[in-house]
Design an enzyme around this catalytic site. Sequence first.
Site, PDB file in Angstrom:
ATOM      1  N   ASP A  33       0.826  -1.206   0.000  1.00  0.00           N
ATOM      2  CA  ASP A  33       0.000   0.000   0.000  1.00  0.00           C
ATOM      3  C   ASP A  33       0.861   1.257   0.000  1.00  0.00           C
ATOM      4  O   ASP A  33       2.057   1.203   0.198  1.00  0.00           O
ATOM      5  CB  ASP A  33      -0.865   0.025   1.266  1.00  0.00           C
ATOM      6  CG  ASP A  33      -2.009  -0.968   1.186  1.00  0.00           C
ATOM      7  OD1 ASP A  33      -2.259  -1.477   0.087  1.00  0.00           O
ATOM      8  OD2 ASP A  33      -2.626  -1.224   2.232  1.00  0.00           O
ATOM      9  N   LYS A  55      -3.625   3.187  -2.506  1.00  0.00           N
ATOM     10  CA  LYS A  55      -4.904   3.878  -2.633  1.00  0.00           C
ATOM     11  C   LYS A  55      -4.672   5.303  -2.179  1.00  0.00           C
ATOM     12  O   LYS A  55      -4.531   5.560  -1.002  1.00  0.00           O
ATOM     13  CB  LYS A  55      -5.948   3.223  -1.737  1.00  0.00           C
ATOM     14  CG  LYS A  55      -6.243   1.803  -2.129  1.00  0.00           C
ATOM     15  CD  LYS A  55      -7.690   1.488  -1.816  1.00  0.00           C
ATOM     16  CE  LYS A  55      -8.079   0.167  -2.437  1.00  0.00           C
ATOM     17  NZ  LYS A  55      -7.979  -0.951  -1.575  1.00  0.00           N
ATOM     18  N   MET A 170     -10.540   6.714   9.090  1.00  0.00           N
ATOM     19  CA  MET A 170     -10.942   7.291   7.796  1.00  0.00           C
ATOM     20  C   MET A 170     -11.934   8.426   7.950  1.00  0.00           C
ATOM     21  O   MET A 170     -12.748   8.667   7.064  1.00  0.00           O
ATOM     22  CB  MET A 170     -11.554   6.210   6.882  1.00  0.00           C
ATOM     23  CG  MET A 170     -10.608   5.064   6.613  1.00  0.00           C
ATOM     24  SD  MET A 170     -11.360   3.731   5.672  1.00  0.00           S
ATOM     25  CE  MET A 170     -12.276   2.879   6.930  1.00  0.00           C
TER      26      MET A 170
HETATM   27  N1  SAH Z   1      -5.721  -1.637   8.240  1.00  0.00           N
HETATM   28  C1  SAH Z   1      -5.396  -0.330   8.763  1.00  0.00           C
HETATM   29  C2  SAH Z   1      -6.489   0.679   8.519  1.00  0.00           C
HETATM   30  C3  SAH Z   1      -6.741   0.949   7.065  1.00  0.00           C
HETATM   31  S1  SAH Z   1      -7.999   2.135   6.788  1.00  0.00           S
HETATM   32  C4  SAH Z   1      -5.088  -0.467  10.251  1.00  0.00           C
HETATM   33  O1  SAH Z   1      -5.314  -1.509  10.837  1.00  0.00           O
HETATM   34  O2  SAH Z   1      -4.561   0.497  10.821  1.00  0.00           O
HETATM   35  C5  SAH Z   1      -7.055   3.610   6.618  1.00  0.00           C
HETATM   36  C6  SAH Z   1      -7.306   4.500   7.796  1.00  0.00           C
HETATM   37  O3  SAH Z   1      -6.533   4.046   8.903  1.00  0.00           O
HETATM   38  C7  SAH Z   1      -6.866   5.929   7.604  1.00  0.00           C
HETATM   39  O4  SAH Z   1      -7.872   6.679   6.944  1.00  0.00           O
HETATM   40  C8  SAH Z   1      -6.693   6.390   9.020  1.00  0.00           C
HETATM   41  O5  SAH Z   1      -7.924   6.667   9.634  1.00  0.00           O
HETATM   42  C9  SAH Z   1      -6.138   5.139   9.668  1.00  0.00           C
HETATM   43  N2  SAH Z   1      -4.681   5.176   9.697  1.00  0.00           N
HETATM   44  C10 SAH Z   1      -3.824   4.378   9.059  1.00  0.00           C
HETATM   45  N3  SAH Z   1      -2.548   4.696   9.365  1.00  0.00           N
HETATM   46  C11 SAH Z   1      -2.616   5.714  10.238  1.00  0.00           C
HETATM   47  C12 SAH Z   1      -1.666   6.470  10.951  1.00  0.00           C
HETATM   48  N4  SAH Z   1      -0.360   6.239  10.806  1.00  0.00           N
HETATM   49  N5  SAH Z   1      -2.090   7.437  11.786  1.00  0.00           N
HETATM   50  C13 SAH Z   1      -3.400   7.688  11.932  1.00  0.00           C
HETATM   51  N6  SAH Z   1      -4.342   7.000  11.294  1.00  0.00           N
HETATM   52  C14 SAH Z   1      -3.969   6.030  10.454  1.00  0.00           C
END
Ligand code: SAH
Length: 502
Positions: A33, A55, A170
Amino acid sequence: MTVYLVGAGPGDPGLLTARALELIAQADVIVHDRLIPAESLAGASADAELIYAGKEGGGESVAQDEIERLLVAHGSAGKLVVRLKGGDPFVFGRGGEEAEALRRAGIEFEVVPGVTAGVAAPAYAGIPVTHRDAASAVAFVTGHEDPAKPESALDWDALARFPGTLVVYMGVRRLPAIAERLLRAGRPADEPAAAIERGTFGDQRTVTGTLETIASEAAGLRPPAIALFGPVAALRDELQWFERRPLAGLKVAVTRARAQASELAARLRTLGATVIEAPAIRIVPLDGPAPEMERYDLLCVTSPNGVRLLFERLRDARALAGVRVAAIGPGTARALADRGIVADVVPERFVAEGLLDALSRVPVDRALIARAAEARDVLPDALRDRGADVDVLALYETVAEPLSDAERRALAEVDYITFTSSSTVRFLDEIPTGARLVSIGPVTTAALRERGLQPEVEASRHDIDGLLDALLKDVRSARRVRDGATRSDRGASPLQPPPPDR
Ligand code: SAH
């Protein structure tokens, strides 16, 4: 072959699991990703095929069915495929859909959980998502859907009543609508709230407020970010740690050779800096025979590289049995000690002049100086003046390492550039204006002056510890000036403002 659905954690490469690292190293194909930092992929084999299936927030993206097709195609071609996903693959990661597609195609898969952003970003912000006194439950909620739309799959009235912490993924763009909806459904307006941008990355930013104020507090945040509602958010006041580290929020460039950068880079990271590796030089070993050590009564070694390459020629530490050994500084002495040689002489000032002082009472007849081809002649000249026979053994050459475009762009945005030798100064083709320059000592400073530059910081102890001390002192005093300054003065400082808390 098996396809591995692997969580890469939220950002900080240190949060990759041991299993993830192992699989990244073994993979033939890695489908990753956008948010996976290059560092997390550093352990991949040079022959591995890296496929970007990012994405972009709202923009171009590789369609989900295309990703699934890729996984099936490579999996059935007998390749070891790692599908590397941000956070945890089964938390809002569409990992479930990818597993279903693999099952349908009859391809074996395994799931390697990762550290999910909804737990890690709060943890790095100093917010425990549960707490004996403050929250006995936590809910992970998608903020992807518009809460104003009646067809939303989420029951916002039930979520408003949820007795625990709400973590919304998100949702930064929809934060106003989400907060509004929760308020309307009766969640208390004064409930503590937080929003965390780029959690666990070096430039993590956190804002706090209440359910009523958080949307306006977070207006400047960009994805990826999570929002959090619940009494635990108030614990940040006491438990904040990541954004408080001495170099938090600062970007520091390391210009030494790639192979030598890791110690300084690791120390800077521990202090909270985001490290930009922009190697200006590369060490090229020179070929030659082993020196006849029995001809000398003094050996001077002037760098850890010199130690390494000298031993590659000597091959046997006993060659040094009869000779007095002088090291220019503690790093060189450590490299010798690693090979079982305790230096007889280590000066107090780690430059050639310091070594000469330290050698003033040592009788020298025939000396060998093992060093870089292009080093200064201060040491051999002075020893010759004292009547010694001196041979110089050139073990390596330092040559320019051109920066990649990405490195050049990253370098242009740093707060500090560290120079650990005069060759790093001479060979860095462009020294961007705006960054504060940190010199390890007078020789390096002289090289900067030759380029018409005056370093803001010069270490008084000419080694890594001394350089870090001097850098920390400069940051502390610059932050004192900034914090004492009026609001309108902000931005005049070379240092970024503190994280926008409250
Ligand atoms: N599978 C991922 C989430 C994917 S959805 C997990 O378990 O973390 C993507 C969302 O995750 C983003 O829109 C944000 O809300 C959150 N996200 C992912 N990385 C992040 C980060 N480093 N800091 C804050 N939010 C994060």
